[in-house]
Design an enzyme around this catalytic site. Sequence first.
Site, short mmCIF file in Angstrom:
data_model
loop_
_atom_site.label_atom_id
_atom_site.label_comp_id
_atom_site.label_asym_id
_atom_site.label_seq_id
_atom_site.Cartn_x
_atom_site.Cartn_y
_atom_site.Cartn_z
N HIS A 62 1.13 -1.48 0.17
CA HIS A 62 0.36 -0.36 -0.16
C HIS A 62 0.56 1.24 -0.04
CE1 HIS A 62 -3.26 -3.31 1.38
NE2 HIS A 62 -3.48 -2.66 0.30
N GLY A 138 -14.15 -0.54 -12.92
CA GLY A 138 -12.93 0.65 -12.65
C GLY A 138 -13.34 0.69 -14.21
N ASP A 155 -5.10 -1.08 -8.06
CA ASP A 155 -4.52 -1.89 -7.31
C ASP A 155 -6.29 -3.42 -7.64
OD1 ASP A 155 -4.81 -2.75 -5.23
OD2 ASP A 155 -5.55 -1.73 -3.72
N SER A 156 -5.48 -3.79 -8.73
CA SER A 156 -6.70 -4.94 -8.70
C SER A 156 -6.49 -6.48 -8.15
CB SER A 156 -6.55 -5.19 -10.27
OG SER A 156 -5.68 -4.99 -11.25
N THR A 157 -6.78 -7.04 -9.15
CA THR A 157 -6.19 -8.07 -8.09
C THR A 157 -6.19 -9.13 -9.95
OG1 THR A 157 -8.76 -8.68 -9.02
CG2 THR A 157 -8.65 -9.01 -6.82
N ASP A 158 -5.49 -10.27 -9.97
CA ASP A 158 -5.11 -10.79 -10.80
C ASP A 158 -5.75 -10.74 -11.97
OD1 ASP A 158 -2.68 -11.49 -9.16
OD2 ASP A 158 -3.42 -13.64 -8.56
N1 SAM Z 1 -3.18 -5.62 -3.49
C1 SAM Z 1 -4.05 -6.95 -4.31
C2 SAM Z 1 -3.12 -8.05 -5.02
O1 SAM Z 1 -2.83 -7.39 -5.89
O2 SAM Z 1 -3.69 -8.81 -4.33
C3 SAM Z 1 -4.92 -6.05 -4.36
C4 SAM Z 1 -6.31 -6.28 -3.82
S1 SAM Z 1 -7.99 -5.72 -3.62
C5 SAM Z 1 -8.86 -6.56 -2.50
C6 SAM Z 1 -8.38 -6.29 -5.98
C7 SAM Z 1 -9.85 -5.00 -5.70
O3 SAM Z 1 -10.00 -5.14 -7.15
C8 SAM Z 1 -10.29 -6.90 -5.26
O4 SAM Z 1 -11.53 -6.36 -4.36
C9 SAM Z 1 -11.74 -6.96 -6.52
O5 SAM Z 1 -13.11 -6.79 -6.29
C10 SAM Z 1 -10.88 -5.39 -7.40
N2 SAM Z 1 -11.57 -5.36 -8.84
C11 SAM Z 1 -11.68 -6.82 -9.87
N3 SAM Z 1 -12.10 -6.43 -10.43
C12 SAM Z 1 -12.61 -5.02 -11.20
C13 SAM Z 1 -12.87 -4.00 -11.91
N4 SAM Z 1 -12.80 -4.16 -12.96
N5 SAM Z 1 -13.43 -2.72 -11.11
C14 SAM Z 1 -13.39 -1.68 -9.83
N6 SAM Z 1 -12.37 -2.96 -9.23
C15 SAM Z 1 -12.29 -4.84 -9.83
#
Ligand code: SAM
Length: 275
Positions: A62, A138, A155-158
Site C-alpha cells: 500500500h 473500474g 489496485d486490482s486482483t490478478d
Molecule cells: N493488493 C491486492 C493484490 O494485488 O493482491 C489487490 C487487492 S484489492 C482487494 C483487489 C480488488 O480489485 C478486489 O476487491 C476486486 O473486487 C477488485 N476488482 C477486480 N476487478 C475490478 C474491476 N473491473 N473494477 C473495479 N474493481 C475490481
Amino acid sequence: MEMWLKEEQIESAAMTYKVKETLVRRKTDFQDLAILDTEAFGRMLVLDGIVQTTINDEYVYHEMISHIPLFTHPNPKKVLVVGGGDGGAIREVLKHPSVEKAVLCEIDGVVVEECKKHLPEISCALEDPRCEVFIGDGIKYVHEHKNEFDVIIVDSTDPFGAAEGLFGGSFYKEIYECLTEEGIFIAQTETPFYLPEVVKSVFSDAKAVFPVTKLFMAAIPTYPSGYWSFTVGSKKHDPENADLSKTIDISTKYYTKKLHKACFSLPKYVEDLIK
Ligand code: SAM
C-alpha cells in the site's frame, strides 16, 4: 484439528498458512471471499483462494503503490483507486495533505463491507470525508471520466475474471484520457519470477501509451515469489528522477525517499524483460 490455507501460486508450487480462525466466508456476485486469522500474518483477505492483503505485510504494497506516484506528481489533488476495496491504498493516499478528493471504484461492495468490519487497520480511511466509495466496474468508470484525476492507482486482483480488462493497451488508453495534463498512473503488475510474460506485455502496452514508463519492485512476503512489480505510466514526470527535496514527512514503514529512487534499479532478469 489444524487448519491450513494452501494458495497455489503456480500449478506446481504453493504457499501454506496456518489458520487460527475463519472470520468470514462468503460467495459474492464476483468471487469467493474469505477473511482468515492466521498465525504468521494475522488477519488476511483471500479472494478466490488468493491472498490479497494481510495485517502483517500490507504496508509494503500500500505504501509503494501510493507514495511513488503521489510524491512524483508536484500537486496531486484528485486521486482514483480502481479496485483496492480493502482501503489500504486510500489510507496511504490520504496521508498527502494536497489530496482534496480520493475516489475508490471497487466492483464488489462485499469486499468493502467485510474489510470495514474485520480489517479496520487497513480500511480505516474509507470513512474520511475526502474519500468517495463508488461500487462499480473500474473499466466503465474510467471510460466515463475524462481529464479528471491527477493520479490513478490500479489496485486490482490478478488479470482474470472481472480484473482481466484492467490490464492491457485499451484500458491504458482510457486511463491516459482520464488523467489530467501532468497525470500519473500506477498498477500492480504481478511477479516477473513466475509470470515474466505478463510483466513484459503489460509494460510494453503501457509504454505504447505513456511518454514515461517505469517499472519498480518491492518485497512482499505473501505475494507469489515474494517479489512484486509495479508499472508506472506518466504523462510528464519521471518517478525515478522525482524531485523529493520539498516532500513532506509522512509516517511509513517501508517507503523512504532513498528507496523511492533505489526501487527502480532492477535485477538483470527483470531489466531484460522490459528492454
Ligand atoms: N493488493 C491486492 C493484490 O494485488 O493482491 C489487490 C487487492 S484489492 C482487494 C483487489 C480488488 O480489485 C478486489 O476487491 C476486486 O473486487 C477488485 N476488482 C477486480 N476487478 C475490478 C474491476 N473491473 N473494477 C473495479 N474493481 C475490481
